[in-house]
Design a protein around this motif. Structure first.
Motif, short mmCIF file in Angstrom:
data_model
loop_
_atom_site.label_atom_id
_atom_site.label_comp_id
_atom_site.label_asym_id
_atom_site.label_seq_id
_atom_site.Cartn_x
_atom_site.Cartn_y
_atom_site.Cartn_z
N ARG A 231 -63.47 -59.98 -70.75
CA ARG A 231 -64.38 -60.86 -71.18
C ARG A 231 -64.16 -61.10 -72.83
N ASP A 232 -64.13 -59.83 -73.64
CA ASP A 232 -63.99 -60.22 -75.00
C ASP A 232 -62.72 -60.78 -75.40
N PRO B 110 -56.60 -50.74 -69.13
CA PRO B 110 -57.37 -51.60 -70.10
C PRO B 110 -58.55 -51.19 -70.42
N GLY B 111 -59.06 -51.29 -71.79
CA GLY B 111 -60.43 -50.99 -72.10
C GLY B 111 -60.24 -49.57 -72.75
N GLU C 130 -63.55 -53.22 -62.92
CA GLU C 130 -64.16 -51.95 -63.34
C GLU C 130 -64.79 -52.24 -64.83
N TRP C 131 -65.99 -51.62 -65.05
CA TRP C 131 -66.72 -51.79 -66.15
C TRP C 131 -65.90 -51.97 -67.72
N LYS C 132 -65.14 -51.05 -67.82
CA LYS C 132 -64.29 -51.29 -69.24
C LYS C 132 -63.35 -52.30 -69.27
N VAL C 133 -62.51 -52.51 -68.08
CA VAL C 133 -61.55 -53.38 -67.72
C VAL C 133 -62.24 -54.86 -67.93
N TYR D 208 -65.06 -43.25 -66.66
CA TYR D 208 -65.76 -44.68 -66.87
C TYR D 208 -65.68 -44.96 -68.38
N GLN E 151 -65.14 -55.74 -69.39
CA GLN E 151 -65.39 -55.84 -71.08
C GLN E 151 -64.33 -56.25 -71.66
N LYS E 152 -63.12 -55.93 -71.61
CA LYS E 152 -62.14 -56.16 -72.13
C LYS E 152 -61.57 -57.80 -71.92
N ASP F 81 -65.08 -50.18 -76.21
CA ASP F 81 -65.61 -51.44 -75.68
C ASP F 81 -66.94 -51.27 -74.94
N THR F 82 -67.66 -52.01 -75.64
CA THR F 82 -69.20 -51.95 -75.17
C THR F 82 -69.67 -53.22 -74.76
N GLU F 83 -70.83 -53.11 -73.90
CA GLU F 83 -71.64 -54.25 -73.47
C GLU F 83 -71.51 -55.34 -74.59
N ASN G 172 -68.20 -64.58 -76.63
CA ASN G 172 -66.90 -64.54 -75.93
C ASN G 172 -66.71 -65.87 -74.87
N PRO H 121 -70.00 -56.54 -77.65
CA PRO H 121 -68.84 -56.43 -78.50
C PRO H 121 -69.32 -55.85 -80.12
N ARG I 236 -69.46 -63.23 -65.55
CA ARG I 236 -70.89 -62.43 -65.41
C ARG I 236 -71.46 -62.15 -66.91
N HIS I 237 -72.43 -62.34 -67.36
CA HIS I 237 -72.94 -61.98 -68.66
C HIS I 237 -74.36 -61.43 -68.63
N GLY I 238 -74.59 -60.45 -69.52
CA GLY I 238 -76.07 -60.19 -69.57
C GLY I 238 -76.53 -59.70 -71.00
N ARG J 87 -63.94 -43.83 -70.81
CA ARG J 87 -62.72 -43.87 -71.44
C ARG J 87 -62.69 -42.85 -72.71
#
Lengths: 543, 306
Positions: A432-433, B31-32, A424-427, B266, A429-430, B36-38, A466, B40, A441-443, B268
């Motif tokens: 990856r960061d 988590p997240g 899931e998106w936020k998970v 989504y 990001q965490k 937390d954004t595209e 990252n 960082p 994946r990255h963009g 958070r």
């Protein structure tokens, strides 16, 4: 109870439905109104607090910075009618036009810029995009709370002269002054209602071509022409209705029924047909879609065997060359994307005025022979003994389709197995960061039109790095480019930096993004910038 | 009765507290976070943001703060939508969802019972089969499929109805059909089976034997008892439909509350998740409570006791 009654009721329901049609048939309004789908409710339309593309589109139409971007994304004079740049490129003196007014009739003054910029870096404001102003002297230190805000390198010499001091030469600074975060705001307006001023038309005092007429949350945001703008006689559009429809399929349906004139990102399955019929157009978008390898020590904690394999540059190059990007954009993404053969995408001017992207670091179709050779040299002939690698991506059908195509190519061409995992998106990001992955994946979408926005993120101490990429040579080139005042030499340094990056291959570029939008043919001269913002000041309807 | 109400009230408050507490800690366990954004954020900027919303404090302290504000009815500021509080967002969005919801509940209740009664009275005949086909379709076809289909037919192909928006009566037709399809079918089936059960009872035969008219027998004697399962279903149905549907609101672009719940997760957007959970639970508890009281009114045999 008669049987026919059931049908009377059913017929009635249908009849009620049908009888309502009169209301919608007259939906096609005449006059200069554009119905545009913004795509989502903007989190905020406060220039300093915004960090999203939807908010930026509202802001660039409601506000006017020192400069504006023209139809070719070149900065042109706006509130500043001219400027002087010191030879060392560290000091800019902007001369403001005297006929610039706010929507409430007050003049736009140099002090409004000083206030807005100080507000952006003030830790109390907690602006996500504060770092867009760290080019200005002391910006970063103020954000960190180490210096008072009045130490920011911006001064109003008088009501109409603004002096800006920069940390280092920044050739794209005049583009930055057109960026939403740099827009002026009025101190008295903001301080009267710091939380809510940018949510209500009465207090949303702006200085651009349009002004806020109405904001119905999650439904529509209505902008109307601002007669106080100095160029108002050139603005033909009376109203912009920005809808906030999130569902792409319904947006397309509404486009077809004429409820919307301009929609972005139609459903990907429909794109090939829409492009063929001419309903959709491809717009350049400064961004690269790519995969990254985790080269940080953390990778060993995730999977020691895989971490060891990807540490070898030959393995990374083999994976890179085993991918046929042409096949991916033609058969998988199908949205007019361009296969990436470098990290910095097309569309950024070099010092000579031509495109910065001059060379293909590898063929778009890949080179399987070379890839096999490299993998064998690394000790994995035909993929023998190669550990399983996990590729993670954020949950989405589009990312999944690409990941599956690549999984297939690597299996076929190199005999190596990639396992796919979505988060899931936020998970994601965490993960990856925090560098808790092997292959991800990255963009990246440009923040400004300069190669630096793609390259300085990979210096070893960058917060965006990252990957854990660490090459002192690369760091040196970027640091030198940041100090270089001569544009040609600076670009040369950036080319050299990209050469190093592509030689180390810590990332696998896949394609350059594009924006697909459906535009009615009677909608003219809407400008979609390469950063994704949509400008309406020159737009008009011709039916 | 009074004792019963007091007891239920206390139980409701405890339930709400348990839900709020569980949601609070579960939500922070995902988590997240909201920032937390595209791209960082630089650590100091993230710290500034967390400071602004009090997210840098220990979780237990945040919890105490939240509960204290909750008691005052303050659901806090949205972490995503700048300058809007969760109270504002509910006050703005709930009426839209509720308007759509009430129309849907009324339509599916009236039409559903009508179809159910018709089917039961014509058991085995073609009317019954037709209703059952409609009801099976309604239960099995997901609302987003129905919604997309309706838009394609009525908006794109026939141009009879607007595809999106929520501005006048004509905008209700498709969302109500898509949203009510399931509940209508469910109510029709429930009414049918329940009524079939009731009309075989002795007292119905007695009523008929007394020479009462058919309509009196059906609507006064049989339907009243047959309605009990439907009333049971009505509580959660109403609460669920009033708080909006994520799918329907997203497809038709309706500015209701249903979307907020899902997008809140989504994003958070902690205060939004909490606020909506508490609000939704409150509605659900209230409606179940009303249903229990309705039982006693419909069926005199049911006594509400503490």
């Amino acid at each position: 109870m008669k049987k026919s009654k059931l049908f009377i009721v059913l017929a009635l329901v249908l009849a009620i439905g049908v009888s309502f049609f009169s209301g919608c048939a007259k939906g096609g309004q005449t006059g200069q109104t554009i119905k545009y789908n913004l795509g989502a409710e903007p989190a905020t339309i406060d220039p300093q607090l915004n960090s999203a593309v939807d908010g930026a589109t509202v802001i660039v139409n409601c506000f006017d910075g020192l400069t504006r971007l023209d139809a070719n994304d070149k900065p042109i004079p706006a509130v500043a009618e001219r400027w002087e740049i010191s030879p060392d490129q560290l000091t800019y003196k902007f001369y403001l036009r005297k006929d610039a007014k706010w929507t409430d009739g007050q003049p736009v003054k140099a002090q409004d810029f000083v206030y807005a910029w100080q507000r952006a870096v003030d830790p109390k404001t907690a602006a996500e995009y504060a770092y867009q102003l760290w080019y200005i002297k002391n910006g970063e230190a103020i954000s960190e709370g180490k210096m008072p805000v009045d130490q920011l390198g911006v001064k109003a010499l008088d009501d109409y002269t603004l002096e800006v001091t920069l940390e280092g030469p920044t050739p794209y600074f005049l583009s930055l002054t057109a960026f939403p975060t740099y827009m002026p705001v009025r101190k008295d307006v903001v301080e009267k209602d710091p939380q809510g001023w940018a949510t209500k038309p009465e207090t949303y005092i702006t200085n651009g071509p349009f002004k806020l007429k109405e904001w119905r949350p999650k439904d529509a945001l209505i902008l109307e022409k601002n007669p106080n703008w100095y160029n108002a006689d050139k603005v033909k559009l009376q109203t912009i209705e920005m809808k906030m429809l999130e569902d792409q399929t319904s947006a397309l349906a509404a486009f077809r029924t004429g409820q919307l004139d301009y929609i972005e990102s139609p459903p990907s399955a429909e794109i090939p047909n829409l492009l063929k019929s001419g309903e959709a157009k491809v717009f350049p978008y400064l961004g690269t879609y790519f995969y990254i390898f985790n080269l940080s020590p953390n990778a060993e904690k995730v999977d020691p065997a895989a971490a060891k394999a990807i540490k070898d540059v030959r393995v990374r190059k083999a994976i890179n060359l085993a991918i046929n990007r042409k096949a991916i954009v033609e058969n998988v993404t199908k949205g007019g994307q361009i296969p990436a053969t470098s990290f910095v995408p097309n569309g950024i001017p070099d010092a000579d005025g031509k495109d910065f992207k001059k060379k293909d670091y590898f063929p778009a179709e890949g080179n399987v022979e070379e890839a096999k050779k490299l993998l064998a040299e690394a000790g994995y002939p035909d993929g023998k003994g190669f550990p399983k690698i996990t590729l993670i991506y954020n949950t989405s059908q589009g990312h999944q389709a690409i990941a599956m195509a690549i999984q297939d190519m690597l299996k076929k061409n190199l005999g190596i197995n990639i396992e796919l995992a979505n988060q899931e998106w936020k998970v994601f990001q965490k993960t990856r960061d925090e560098r808790n992955y092997i292959f991800a994946r990255h963009g990246w979408i440009a923040d400004y039109v300069d190669p630096m926005t793609f390259l300085d993120m990979w210096v070893s101490n960058s917060g965006q790095n990252n990957i854990g990429y660490n090459n002192p040579e690369y760091d040196k080139k970027i640091a030198a480019a940041k100090k270089e005042a001569d544009p040609a030499k600076r670009m040369q340094l950036l080319h050299e930096a990209e050469d190093i990056l592509m030689n180390d291959m810590p990332l696998v570029p896949l394609y350059y993004y594009t924006n697909i939008a459906c535009v009615k043919d009677y909608v003219k001269d809407v400008h979609k910038s390469v950063l994704g913002f949509v400008y309406f000041e020159n737009a008009y309807i011709q039916k | 009765m009074l004792n019963y109400i007091i007891k239920r009230l206390v139980a409701s408050i405890v339930t709400l507290w348990v839900i709020a507490t569980a949601t609070f800690f579960l939500m922070h366990a995902i988590p997240g976070g909201p920032f937390d954004t595209e791209k960082p954020l630089p650590p100091q900027i993230k710290a500034n943001l967390e400071e602004k919303f009090g997210l840098n404090k220990p979780l237990s302290e945040q919890y105490m703060m939240y509960m204290k504000n909750l008691l005052k009815g303050d659901l806090g500021p949205s972490l995503k939508y700048e300058g809007r509080t969760v109270n504002d967002i509910i006050a703005y969005s709930f009426p839209t969802s509720a308007k759509l919801g009430i129309v849907t509940v009324i339509c599916s209740l009236l039409l559903g019972t009508y179809l159910g009664v018709t089917a039961a009275l014509n058991q085995g005949k073609w009317q019954d089969q037709l209703v059952m086909v409609i009801a099976t379709l309604g239960v099995t076809v997901p609302s987003f499929v129905l919604a997309t289909f309706l838009i394609y037919v009525f908006a794109v192909k026939l141009s009879l109805l607007p595809a999106i928006g929520f501005e006048g009566p004509e905008y209700y037709v498709m969302p109500v059909m898509a949203l009510g399809g399931y509940s209508l079918s469910f109510i029709a089936r429930l009414t049918r089976s329940s009524l079939l059960d009731v009309i075989r009872q002795d007292y119905i035969r007695t009523a008929k034997a007394k020479g009462l008219s058919r309509n009196t027998v059906i609507y006064k004697h049989a339907l009243r008892n047959a309605l009990i399962p439907i009333v049971t279903y009505l509580g959660p149905l109403t609460a669920g439909i009033l708080t909006g549907s994520f799918v329907i609101e997203k497809i038709f672009g309706i500015p209701g509350l249903g979307r907020e719940f899902v997008t809140g997760i989504y994003n958070r957007d902690y205060s939004m998740i909490m606020g909506l959970t508490v609000f939704d639970s409150f509605l659900l508890i209230t409606f179940n409570f009303i249903v229990d009281i309705l039982y006693a009114i419909i069926d005199p045999r049911i006594k509400l006791e503490a």
